[in-house]
Design an enzyme around this catalytic site. Structure first.
Site, mmCIF file in Angstrom:
data_model
loop_
_atom_site.group_PDB
_atom_site.id
_atom_site.type_symbol
_atom_site.label_atom_id
_atom_site.label_comp_id
_atom_site.label_asym_id
_atom_site.label_seq_id
_atom_site.Cartn_x
_atom_site.Cartn_y
_atom_site.Cartn_z
ATOM 1 C CB ALA A 13 -1.050 0.010 1.134
ATOM 2 C CB ALA A 14 2.994 3.147 2.505
ATOM 3 C CB CYS A 47 -7.743 -5.233 5.891
ATOM 4 S SG CYS A 47 -6.671 -4.034 6.572
ATOM 5 C CE1 TYR A 432 -35.796 8.950 13.553
ATOM 6 C CE2 TYR A 432 -36.872 10.912 12.627
ATOM 7 C CZ TYR A 432 -37.192 9.404 13.315
ATOM 8 O OH TYR A 432 -38.192 8.950 13.707
#
Length: 460
Positions: A13-14, A47, A432
């Site tokens: 990733a990095a 992940c 809401y």
């Protein structure tokens, strides 16, 4: 004009975010980019490995955002199965080992990006290197575990550790038909939560049929005549195991950086400035799981291994290397996970974190539902909030529940980043409708209770 050379160590990733962003800003005639990756894969989601192991994700390719060929098509010289074994800071070069051919060679750099990631914590205990014992950090690790599961006739699995990795792997193994025991050193699973919230996770795991043993100190791995794991011994028991998964956590992989004399922090990660440049070195940057980052709430550095941060680090590094500008101000420590349908979230400080930095605080815990109570499918949710004594500044939030509980933590993450008080939070204009929330969202209910706690503490 001779092009500058950027060398990137680590192609996940990095590292590859940095390389890709630098390439967007500068063409090959201005900047040549060489990236080294010791594994078989690039730009993948670590992940997602538990969900691949569980079968929710079918193919490892589904976890790969960009292949080596795609990177090379963008004029990035990506060298797979090649491990950097030494960084010569003064000489501005790195030594590389081709794992396939055994060849070693030096490559010079004008600018260097270190993105070596993290490694699973593997205690130095007898039997820890036995067949059937697996750490799960890379796609190679995931494939090794799947191969082991396929070869294992028995159905007993032991997970050592009950943090994010341990809990997610426990669910994955349960889905694959294993009897799962989780051995946890702590008082409750999910040490990233306070124990009272971890207890809710423990209860849910018990309900799923996962055996969780708390305060269990693993002492050794027992093996059979074939050298394969047969059991895990803890301080007071022996637990049958046909496969063992280490979910103890990870630590920064900074072996190379340390050997090169680069600065590391109290948690073992590389130290960088806001531009992700390694402290004291104008032409070296670092990002991802190998660095420490500033905790904006505690005011101290910490190590957090998350793909969200790694990708941001890479974008910022690439911008700076490529002639642009970017900074990474820090984090508030937001994370979410799940075990089956139970969602787990936290951001900011736990009680012990607040005490460690000398903060006085009050807490408020409420129980609510994710939808209007009368709406079909409303599920319970517990929210715990920490606020600073007297000032009421929000310090942390933990949420355990179902039906959309976890992502509510993002409200708190924004409030923490903005430095809001719990009283200011009560006025937030949140969405809401009965299918999505009660009239008072659970996070706001907790904020109202925290306001009362702050006022009562101020008059005590």
């Amino acid at each position: 004009m001779t092009a500058e050379r950027l060398v990137v160590i680590g192609a996940d990733a990095a590292g590859m975010s940095a390389a890709s962003q630098a390439r967007r800003l500068k063409g090959p005639e201005e900047l040549s980019i060489v990236a080294f990756e010791r594994g078989h894969f690039t730009s993948y989601s670590a992940c997602g490995i538990p969900y691949w192991v569980s079968g929710d994700v079918v193919e490892p390719d589904d976890l790969i955002a960009r292949s080596p060929e795609e990177h090379r098509a963008r004029a990035i010289d990506l060298r797979m199965r090649t491990e950097v074994t030494e960084i010569d800071v003064a000489g501005q070069r790195v030594r590389a080992l081709d794992r396939e051919s055994g060849e070693t060679y030096w490559t010079g750099f004008d600018k260097l990006v270190i993105a070596t990631g993290a490694r699973p914590v593997r205690p130095a205990l007898p039997g820890m290197d036995a067949a059937g014992v697996h750490g799960v950090q890379t796609l190679d690790d995931g494939q090794g575990l799947l191969d082991s599961l396929d070869r294992t006739p028995g159905r007993h699995a032991v997970v050592v550790g009950a943090g994010y990795i341990g809990v997610e792997m426990a669910e994955a193994l349960l889905k694959r038909g294993f009897e799962v025991t989780v051995l946890n050193r702590g008082e409750q699973p999910m040490a990233t939560l306070d124990p009272d919230m971890g207890r809710l996770v423990h209860d849910a795991m018990d309900g799923l049929g996962i055996t969780t043993v708390n305060r269990a100190e693993v002492t050794k791995i027992l093996t059979g005549a074939d050298g394969r794991v047969t059991a895990v011994a803890s301080n007071d028991a022996s637990h049958p195991a046909d496969v063992v998964v280490l979910g103890i956590g990870v630590e920064p992989e900074t072996t190379l950086a340390r050997a090169a004399g680069l600065p590391v922090g109290p948690h073992g990660g590389l130290l960088t400035d806001l531009s992700m440049r390694v402290v004291g070195h104008d032409n070296i940057w670092a990002g991802g799981d190998c660095v420490e980052v500033l905790d904006l709430v505690a005011g101290r550095t910490r190590h957090i291994a998350l793909g969200t941060h790694a990708n941001k680090h890479g974008q910022i590094i690439g911008a700076n290397v490529g002639g642009g500008y970017g900074t990474f101000p820090g984090v508030v420590g937001t994370a979410v996970s799940k075990v089956c349908d139970l969602e787990i979230a936290r951001t900011g400080l736990r009680e012990k974190d607040a005490r460690a930095v000398g903060l006085r605080f009050v807490t408020a815990t409420i129980e609510s539902t994710g939808r209007a109570g009368y709406y079909p499918g409303a599920q319970p949710m517990t929210v715990k909030m920490l606020a600073e004594y007297r000032t009421g500044r929000l310090l942390g939030v933990q949420i355990v529940g179902r039906d959309g509980a976890a992502k509510r933590v993002d409200i708190a993450a924004v409030a923490l980043t903005a430095g809001m008080t719990v009283e200011q939070m009560t006025a937030l204009d949140l969405g809401y409708a009965p299918p999505f929330s009660p009239v008072w969202d659970p996070v706001l209910v907790a904020a109202r209770k925290a306001v009362t706690a702050v006022r009562q503490a101020g008059t005590a």
